[in-house]
Design an enzyme around this catalytic site. Structure first.
Site, PDB file in Angstrom:
ATOM      1  CE1 TYR A  70      -3.413  -2.907   0.784  1.00 40.22           C
ATOM      2  CE2 TYR A  70      -4.310  -0.998  -0.374  1.00 40.22           C
ATOM      3  CZ  TYR A  70      -4.403  -2.326   0.004  1.00 40.22           C
ATOM      4  OH  TYR A  70      -5.481  -3.075  -0.395  1.00 40.22           O
ATOM      5  CG  HIS A 147     -14.424  -0.414  -2.898  1.00 40.55           C
ATOM      6  ND1 HIS A 147     -14.359  -0.946  -4.157  1.00 40.55           N
ATOM      7  CD2 HIS A 147     -15.544  -0.927  -2.329  1.00 40.55           C
ATOM      8  CE1 HIS A 147     -15.388  -1.771  -4.333  1.00 40.55           C
ATOM      9  NE2 HIS A 147     -16.124  -1.760  -3.245  1.00 40.55           N
TER      10      HIS A 147
END
Ligand code: BV8
Ligand code: ZN
Length: 318
Positions: A70, A147
């Site tokens: 990430y 999301h």
């Protein structure tokens, strides 16, 4: 009946719509250089199974690997610039434009599956406008990042949520990002070097927002319920015109519940306008289909090029 690609009839339908919504996916940010998930050769999911990596279990098992993944995406997204498709959609949150092209609709809400915050940042750059005498709600209410958002973290201990565009959430991750990418000689990162509540300077406090707990990216992983899905489902049930932009999730076999929304609007008698680079499964159900890069088709079909040039004069040639 096959979908129409007639711009005039789309604009007539839009001008009569009472509740316009937008649902977007990775194709909206493709022109900003952000890889899509599935359809291109540099797609994100080509080299790993999302069901394994993008899940809460994976984070529990392997927080260092997850943060590496990430952090790298976050660093890349930080450099990305919004593209004309983001700006074209943002003009629908600008009252004078909306009055001209869709005078009867409630304020359109942009529901995006993307976690890159590009659509949000363009909305935040819109000047506040008076809509008659009523103050227009802040543009950021015109978007739902269903999301989540890679620039938001949540503390896994005290649940403190924070948005940050700082390039560095933790020095160790930045070192990792700088290291060359062949996995074997990567500098090792230990658990306590991962992003923590209170930052690298945390010195033992247990206060809310600086308790030293491990942070996680505030994105929705597989198996997690998208936080505002109830609110979205309610909006979708009243929607009579859904613009579906740059997403493969048009029919249920892809990422749900996003993939179910278009079918729901259709079932309720609403109309679907699909903007996609190519044919996407289920688009034969659409009333309108504009095939091509949405960074070109959206400004042209919505006829908002002038609004974009006036609202964002400094953005080179949008
Ligand atoms: C939930 C954030 C319950 C993370 C993402 C069976 C087995 C196991 C699980 C399930 C199952 N069936 C359903 C599920 C549940 C699961 C799921 O859907 N699994 C699938 C994969 C089988 N879903 C969930 O777990 C969801 N939660 O269901 O909770 C619930 C729900 C509601 C109410 C009560 C309970 C949560 C899923 C969220 C996962 N997180 N992202 C991260 O990013 O790391 S998903 C991620 O992938 C995106 O957010 C997006 O949703 C999806 C990718 O889709 P797209 O955005 O469409 O991208 P894609 O690459 O596929 O397509 C790009 C398109 O753009 C293409 O069509 C291309 O042609 C087009 N394009 C390209 N360039 C352009 C263009 N178009 C125009 N112009 C261009 N220039
Ligand atoms: Zn905390």
């Amino acid at each position: 009946m096959a979908p129409s690609s007639d711009q005039g009839s789309f604009r007539t339908a839009l001008a009569q719509a009472k509740s316009v919504l937008i649902l977007s996916g990775a194709g909206l940010s493709a022109a900003s250089g952000i890889a899509t998930y599935r359809n291109a050769d540099n797609s994100l999911w080509n080299n790993f199974d999302p069901q394994k990596l993008a899940t809460p279990e994976a984070f529990k098992e392997n927080p260092i690997g997850m943060w590496t993944f990430y952090h790298r995406r976050r660093a890349e997204y930080l450099l990305a610039k919004p593209n004309p498709a983001h700006y074209a959609l943002a003009t629908l949150a600008h009252a004078p434009t909306l009055t001209r092209i869709a005078p009867f609709t409630t304020r359109p809400v942009h529901i995006t599956q993307n976690v890159d915050a590009l659509a949000l940042r363009v909305l935040e750059s819109l000047p506040a406008t008076q809509d008659g005498d009523s103050e227009v709600p802040p543009p950021a209410e015109a978007i739902i990042e269903m999301h989540g958002d890679i620039f938001v973290t949540r503390c896994t201990s005290c649940q403190h949520v924070q948005r940050s565009y700082a390039p560095e959430l933790a020095a160790a991750l930045t070192a990792l990002e700088k290291a060359n990418s062949d996995e074997n000689d990567l500098p090792s990162v230990t658990l306590d070097q991962l992003p923590k509540c209170g930052g690298d300077a945390w010195a033992g406090s247990n206060r809310y927002g600086r308790c030293g707990g491990l942070l996680r990216p505030e994105v929705v992983w597989f198996g997690e319920v998208p936080p505002r899905s109830g609110e979205i489902a309610r909006k979708m049930s009243g929607c009579d015109m859904l613009l579906v932009v740059g997403t493969s999730s048009i029919v249920g076999d892809l990422v749900r519940p996003a993939a179910d929304y278009a079918a729901q609007v259709k079932k309720n008698g609403g109309s679907l306008a699909v903007f996609n680079l190519g044919r996407s499964n289920g688009d034969e159900e659409a009333d309108f289909l504009f095939v091509g890069p949405c960074e070109e088709t959206l400004p042209e079909v919505l006829q908002v090029q002038e609004d974009m040039a006036i609202l964002w004069p400094k953005v080179e040639a949008i």
